[in-house]
Design an enzyme around this catalytic site. Structure first.
Site, mmCIF file in Angstrom:
data_model
loop_
_atom_site.group_PDB
_atom_site.id
_atom_site.type_symbol
_atom_site.label_atom_id
_atom_site.label_comp_id
_atom_site.label_asym_id
_atom_site.label_seq_id
_atom_site.Cartn_x
_atom_site.Cartn_y
_atom_site.Cartn_z
ATOM 1 C CB THR A 216 -5.315 2.884 -9.760
ATOM 2 O OG1 THR A 216 -5.011 3.724 -8.636
ATOM 3 C CG2 THR A 216 -4.068 2.757 -10.614
ATOM 4 C CG HIS B 242 -5.936 6.514 -1.342
ATOM 5 N ND1 HIS B 242 -4.686 6.859 -0.853
ATOM 6 C CD2 HIS B 242 -5.706 5.747 -2.437
ATOM 7 C CE1 HIS B 242 -3.755 6.324 -1.613
ATOM 8 N NE2 HIS B 242 -4.339 5.649 -2.592
ATOM 9 C CG HIS C 29 -4.102 10.075 -4.227
ATOM 10 N ND1 HIS C 29 -5.098 9.120 -4.075
ATOM 11 C CD2 HIS C 29 -3.296 9.616 -5.216
ATOM 12 C CE1 HIS C 29 -4.902 8.142 -4.944
ATOM 13 N NE2 HIS C 29 -3.828 8.418 -5.645
ATOM 14 C CE LYS D 235 2.004 0.933 -7.228
ATOM 15 N NZ LYS D 235 2.683 2.220 -7.240
ATOM 16 N NE ARG E 170 -0.934 0.664 -11.623
ATOM 17 C CZ ARG E 170 -0.689 1.887 -11.212
ATOM 18 N NH1 ARG E 170 -0.437 2.125 -9.952
ATOM 19 N NH2 ARG E 170 -0.693 2.894 -12.056
ATOM 20 C CD GLN F 98 6.507 10.129 -13.340
ATOM 21 O OE1 GLN F 98 6.180 8.973 -13.114
ATOM 22 N NE2 GLN F 98 6.877 10.955 -12.391
ATOM 23 C CG ASP G 210 7.310 6.757 -4.237
ATOM 24 O OD1 ASP G 210 7.022 7.968 -4.288
ATOM 25 O OD2 ASP G 210 6.468 5.851 -4.354
ATOM 26 C CE LYS H 100 0.986 2.513 1.316
ATOM 27 N NZ LYS H 100 0.905 1.658 0.132
ATOM 28 C CE LYS I 233 -3.011 0.622 1.726
ATOM 29 N NZ LYS I 233 -3.794 -0.076 0.717
ATOM 30 C CB THR I 234 -8.427 1.611 8.471
ATOM 31 O OG1 THR I 234 -9.295 1.237 7.393
ATOM 32 C CG2 THR I 234 -8.303 3.120 8.513
#
Length: 435
Positions: free
Chosen positions: A40, A45, A48, A82, A86, A178, A199, A234, A237-238
């Site tokens: 995506t 990041h 992963h 989610k 998306r 999948q 998940d 989470k 994340k910043t």
């Protein structure tokens, strides 16, 4: 085999669910296992990294890692975890993203050796693009009931009102796609295990079930816990969003600082998950840290290990040097050695004022620069600036200003366009010189 792969993950706290028979499969033979990554973005990041580290440990234990870049599934979107569907990506963007991910994975996995456990990168678009809907419905869809698919948590949560938008048929079929990936890799690459975040358990076990029903084969599933911070928020994340592996998206300095600033509790968990240090090395580091937590030795080692692994030793050295500029003793030479990206990353958020080159050349003294020319962000008046200079509390580019009438031309522009102004020990300002 060099290591027991499952044992290695277990002591590192990297196993959430594991299908019976998985450990025995690894003891029986060299085993291929895969992780899916949806492209995506053109960079991974740190969210992963857990699954990438699983592949790294797999290869270190003598087994074969397969990274599946989901060119086809990336066009649909996984509903797991989610609440909304998306945006779908075009094929051109997906190909571009895959290339970025490929380059990053090469830092973690050996793709180039001639050994049987060399890593492999595959793209499910390659085997899905020629598949017609009718063929897929006949050959794959008939093997799994709707009841089976509806029982998955990712589906139930969306259908039970957690989302106002419901769930499209496109997303509902994701687990079949999948599952088919796993079947394809099982049949074509002898891949017997799929790994992922907790998940993903529902999607992965759909694949093992499809292999059982369609190929009369046995395959396995292993998931790791979803990483959270000690406060439950989470991970990765910043305030600005994701912490990326791409140095253009997250500078090595900002990347290093992220790990340096994790809590003690998080550092104890993260150093097991995100480094290749041994159990005895980590136990020794934790013991040392507990004796003097204020020295943050665990965070420093974590930040060092992972910055070198993702970026380079040179990037780590630059990040440490840059940290010293803001938080410790440093010289003007240290400052001039920073590239522009690192400089702006170190001083992100400090007040800035723009001055044209013509206006800069017209200034009579540093006093004028520090007051009127910078719109009063450093000092409100020339008198206030003179007083602070006299008291030894003003620096430009880390050089102390001793004369309030000193010429601005005495100071070389950083990266040809910046002056770093400092009032006291901790108050920084940037004058950006424009054409």
């Amino acid at each position: 085999m060099e290591k027991n792969f499952v044992e290695e993950l277990r002591w590192r706290g990297m196993i959430h669910d594991i299908m019976p028979g998985t450990e025995e499969q690894f003891q029986k033979e060299l085993t291929a296992a895969y992780v899916g990554i949806d492209p995506t973005a053109d960079s991974l990041h740190i969210g992963h990294l857990v699954s990438v580290m699983m592949l790294k440990h797999l290869q270190a234990a003598g087994h074969k890692p397969i990274a599946l870049v989901g060119g086809a599934t990336g066009m649909i979107g996984d509903p797991s975890g989610k609440s909304e569907e998306r945006n779908l990506l075009t094929e051109d963007i997906l190909r571009q993203n895959q290339e970025g991910i490929r380059k990053q994975l090469k830092k973690f996995l050996d793709f180039d050796s001639d050994s049987a456990n060399a890593a492999e990168l595959v793209n499910n678009y390659d085997w899905m693009k020629g598949y017609s809907f009718i063929d897929f419905a006949r050959e794959v869809g008939k093997h799994l009931t709707v009841n089976y698919m509806m029982a998955k948590d990712s589906v139930k949560k969306r259908l039970n009102g957690e989302s106002k938008v419901g769930m499209s048929f496109t997303e509902f079929t994701y687990q079949l796609l999948q599952g088919y990936d796993f079947l394809h890799l099982y049949q074509n690459k002898n891949c017997k295990l799929q790994m992922g975040g907790s998940d993903q358990w529902g999607n992965i076990t759909t694949g093992t079930e499809l292999i059982r029903r369609k190929a009369q084969g046995e395959a396995f599933a292993l998931t790791c816990p979803l990483i959270t911070k000690a406060d439950g928020k989470k991970f990765g994340k910043t305030e600005k969003g994701n912490v990326w592996l791409d140095p253009e998206k997250t500078s090595p300095y900002a990347f290093y600082q992220f790990w340096l600033n994790v809590t003690d509790d998080d550092a104890v968990r993260y150093i097991k998950i995100f480094t290749m240090l041994t159990q005895s090395e980590i136990e020794e580091l934790v013991a040392t840290h507990q004796e003097a937590p204020h020295q943050r030795s665990l965070q420093k080692r974590l930040a060092e290990e992972i910055t070198v692994m993702v970026h380079s030793k040179e990037d780590l050295d630059a990040a440490i040097k840059a940290s010293g500029i803001l938080f410790g003793k440093s010289t003007s030479e240290d400052l001039t050695s920073l590239d522009e990206r690192t400089f702006l990353s170190v001083f992100e958020g400090v007040p800035q004022a723009e001055i044209s080159k013509a206006d800069l050349q017209g200034l009579e003294s540093v006093t004028e620069l520090l007051s009127t020319a910078t719109n009063g962000i450093v000092f409100k008046s020339k008198g206030e600036a003179r007083k602070m200079i006299k008291g030894g509390g003003v620096s430009i580019n880390k050089n102390k200003v001793t004369d309030s009438e000193q010429s601005v031309q005495d100071f070389e522009l950083l990266q040809g366009k910046y002056l770093l102004l400092q009032r006291g020990k901790k108050n920084y300002f940037i004058a950006k010189i424009t054409d």
